[in-house]
Structures are given as structure tokens and as C-alpha cells.
Design a protein around this motif. Structure first.
Motif, short mmCIF file in Angstrom:
data_model
loop_
_atom_site.label_atom_id
_atom_site.label_comp_id
_atom_site.label_asym_id
_atom_site.label_seq_id
_atom_site.Cartn_x
_atom_site.Cartn_y
_atom_site.Cartn_z
N THR A 46 67.15 14.53 95.11
CA THR A 46 67.63 15.35 93.99
C THR A 46 68.74 16.30 94.42
OG1 THR A 46 65.41 15.25 93.03
CG2 THR A 46 66.94 16.88 92.14
N THR A 65 67.35 17.44 84.73
CA THR A 65 66.60 18.12 85.79
C THR A 65 67.36 19.31 86.36
OG1 THR A 65 67.47 16.67 87.54
CG2 THR A 65 65.48 15.94 86.40
N GLY A 247 62.13 16.80 84.94
CA GLY A 247 62.07 17.09 86.37
C GLY A 247 60.72 17.43 86.92
#
Length: 412
Positions: A46, A65, A247
Motif C-alpha cells: 500500500t 484507501t 482499506g
């Protein structure tokens, strides 16, 4: 190095910090595997993905996210300062250095006359209780800025305000650091810093404030206080599901919206109490600034729709500042936060599969962890109120002392 009152450097404290942090580094560098799901994937996948987008001069506005204010880009881009390391390794090293910075701040504060090393011990003991998650999220960097702001706040309100403004644009919650600030200079410096940095990001990088929409649309995360009602409902046939949503793993299904609305209502109640406290508080001691911040963040954490494990890093850092003051009254709430931190590492990552499945073990861990946080929040609120409320009986007690021929009363 400065020494303790007994003339000796805090060798035991520094040794404990070194040993525990070495263990955390060995886990995040995957020399040893920590039980449960890999908590470092956020950094490898991420954060690294955001880094690639942010490096082009724009925010990941299309990624739901990305739920962080614009200065978070600084934390995500910071591994670029160590080009001789790969992204994840550089991030872990910088998280380690942020941890060290907090320790140095707490040591410098705790070694002053009339202060205590309890705060440094709180940090040394609390962080490893959360496991490698601490070095796998940028919250430890935000906490370092927040701790610096509180440490500076007693003597340098403008510095506190500027640091708080920066921290707010890193992750919003540090706005609560100002709950106990009584000097307008702190508020003014914070406002100027937020305004200047926000304008700079808005002009320089598109999508700086897209995170506001994504935050608004979040639901009830499986580890939150409100989620307990849904975990229990599952035992009686409720058909909701746990899915990756915005997320994090959240509950989706009937009545989830009601639970989320109740959580927002409780947050409003917490804000109302905080406002009432501020309007009625009359006695502000040097430690009140830190104790008000700690209490405010506790209240807003327990009423949040999301209680991620890294949130405990904030609480440990703020509790540590409170414990630097010998006259402070946050000892019990700090101990409760330490206990909650240990339970947190059990519910995530060690037994996170049980939490997601709403198994008896997962339910027990969540009830215990969230119960400890609620107890800490309520205890801190009561102690903050009592320590700052006007003494209603001051006049009567003064008259009594005068009648007995004792020394004259002094206004608090």
C-alpha cells in the motif's frame, strides 16, 4: 548524557529500549516471523503504491484507501531520503528513528527537576506490546511530532502550535492536543501552520483533500467498540458480512448504518463533554495540557467507528508525556492503556482470524481490549475534571482556617 537524580545514567531503561527495539526490527525485516497475518504488507504494497503516485506530484485521489490529510504525503515519501535502501527497509529505519526521537524527548523532559522517568518507561514498555505493527504504520512518526508539541507546550506555546498544525495535516487527531491549551499563541500558530500548509498542498498537488470524502463514507470496522454489538448479533443469526471496505475490514449488512450513527452520536457527546470541561475548568497546572490531550484522544478513540491497533501508539505517547510530571494524575489510565496494548497485539495480528470470524476467543479479546479503553477514558475524564474544577469549598475552608488561627488561605 544527562544523569538521573542519583547521578547514574538510566542504563536499565536504555538497555530495555535497545533490546525490545531490536526485536521489533527483526520482526519487520522478517528475520523472525510474528504470529498471525503479515503486518508489514501495508508498507510493501500500500505505502509503496502511494509512493509511486505521490512521486509524480499528485495525490492518489482515485484510491479510496487514501484517507489521510495532505501532509501524510511527507511520511509516505520520506523513505526517499534513504536512497541506498529499498522502500520498505527505509521506512522501517525511519519508524525506528521516530521511536528513538520520542524516547529522547521523554528522557530530556523526565530528567528535569520535579519531573519523572515514568513517562520514558511508559514508552519503552508500551511500544513493544503492540508488536511489529508499530514500525509498519506511519503513526509512530505522527506521535513523535505530537509528543514534541506537548513537551514544548508548557514553555513555548508558538512552537507547540506550529508542531500541532503540522501533526494535524499528518493525521487529524493531533488537533485534540489543543484541548488544554490556554494561550492564544498556541491556537494562533496552529491555525497559521494548518492554513499555510493546506494552501501549499492544494496549489502544488491535485487531490489534496479527496480524503475527506473517503473518511466520511467509512463504516464500522470489526475492532471498534460499536462492532461488538454486531459480533454478538452474529451469534444469534444476524446475516451481516465482514469485507475489505475502504482499506479495512468492516461489517456490511442490515443495521450497520445504525451502529455507525450511534458511534457518531457518542463522538458528539464526547465533544460536548470536552467543551463543557473546557468552559468550567479553572485550575490549569503544567501537566494539564498533556492530560487534557490524553483524555480527549482516549474519548474520541473509544467512540470512533474504527479502532485500529496503531491508534494505541498515540495513546501510549500521550500517556508517556503525562507521566513525565510527578504531580500528574493519569497513572491508572496509563496502566489501563498498557494492558489494552497487550490485548491488542493478541487480537491483531495473533488471533485476528478469530476476531473476523466472531469466535468466542475473538469476542473475548475484543470485549477485554475495548473494555480497558473505555475504563481508561472514563477514569481519565473524571481525574481531569476533578484536577481542574474550581474548589467550591475554598471560601468556607479559608474561613475555618482563619477562625482557628492557621495560616491565611491562598487562592488556587
Amino acid at each position: 548524557m544527562e544523569t538521573t537524580a542519583a547521578g547514574r545514567p538510566p542504563t536499565c531503561l536504555l538497555t530495555t529500549w535497545g533490546v525490545t527495539r531490536l526485536a521489533l526490527l527483526l520482526f519487520v525485516f522478517r528475520v523472525f516471523l510474528f504470529p498471525g497475518p503479515d503486518v508489514t504488507s501495508d508498507v510493501f504494497v500500500t505505502y509503496r503504491g502511494w509512493y509511486d503516485v505521490l512521486s509524480t506530484g499528485t495525490f492518489p485521489a482515485a484510491d479510496v484507501t487514501w484517507q489521510y490529510p495532505p501532509a501524510a504525503a511527507l511520511a509516505i515519501l520520506s523513505p526517499g531520503l534513504l536512497p541506498f535502501l529499498d522502500y520498505a527497509s527505509a521506512f522501517f529505519v525511519l519508524a525506528f528513528l521516530a521511536d528513538l526521537a520520542v524516547l529522547m524527548l521523554l528522557l530530556n523532559t523526565g530528567l528535569r527537576p520535579g519531573r519523572s522517568l515514568r513517562g520514558a518507561w511508559m514508552w519503552v514498555a508500551g511500544v513493544p506490546l503492540l508488536g511489529p505493527t508499530v514500525y509498519s504504520r506511519y503513526d509512530v512518526m505522527v506521535t513523535a511530532v505530537a509528543v514534541a508539541a506537548l513537551v514544548a507546550g508548557v514553555r513555548r506555546p508558538r512552537v507547540m502550535g506550529a508542531l500541532t498544525g503540522l501533526a494535524v495535516l499528518l493525521k487529524v487527531w493531533p488537533a485534540l492536543l489543543l484541548a488544554g491549551a490556554v494561550r492564544k499563541r498556541a491556537w494562533g500558530a496552529a491555525a497559521v501552520t494548518v492554513g499555510a500548509l493546506a494552501a501549499l498542498f492544494a496549489l502544488a498537488m491535485p487531490g489534496a483533500f479527496a480524503f475527506l470524502t473517503f473518511q466520511r463514507d467509512r463504516g464500522t470496522e470489526v475492532e471498534s467498540l460499536g462492532a461488538l454489538a454486531l459480533h454478538v448479533a452474529r451469534q444469534f443469526g444476524w446475516q451481516g458480512r465482514v469485507l475489505l471496505h475502504y482499506g479495512s475490514l468492516e461489517f456490511l449488512g442490515p443495521y450497520v448504518g445504525v451502529v455507525s450513527d450511534v458511534a457518531l452520536g457518542l463522538t458528539a457527546v464526547a465533544f460536548g463533554w470536552l467543551l463543557l470541561w473546557r468552559l468550567t475548568a479553572k485550575r490549569f497546572a503544567p501537566q494539564t495540557l498533556a492530560e487534557a490531550a490524553f483524555t480527549a484522544v482516549l474519548l474520541f478513540t473509544v467512540t470512533s467507528r474504527v479502532i485500529s491497533p496503531q491508534y494505541l501508539v498515540w495513546l501510549i505517547g500521550l500517556a508517556a508525556v503525562c507521566l513525565c510530571f510527578r504531580a500528574g494524575r493519569m497513572g491508572l489510565p496509563a496502566v489501563l492503556v498498557l494492558a489494552a496494548s497487550f490485548v491488542t497485539v493478541l487480537e491483531f495480528p495473533v488471533f485476528f482470524a478469530d476476531v473476523v470470524a466472531s469466535s468466542p476467543l475473538g469476542l473475548a479479546l475484543l470485549f477485554l481490549r475495548n473494555g480497558l479503553l473505555v475504563a481508561a477514558a472514563l477514569t481519565a475524564a473524571v481525574r481531569l475534571w476533578r484536577s481542574t474544577a474550581p474548589r467550591a469549598a475554598t471560601g468556607a475552608s479559608a474561613a475555618g482556617r482563619a477562625a482557628r488561627g492557621s495560616e491565611p488561605a491562598v487562592s488556587p
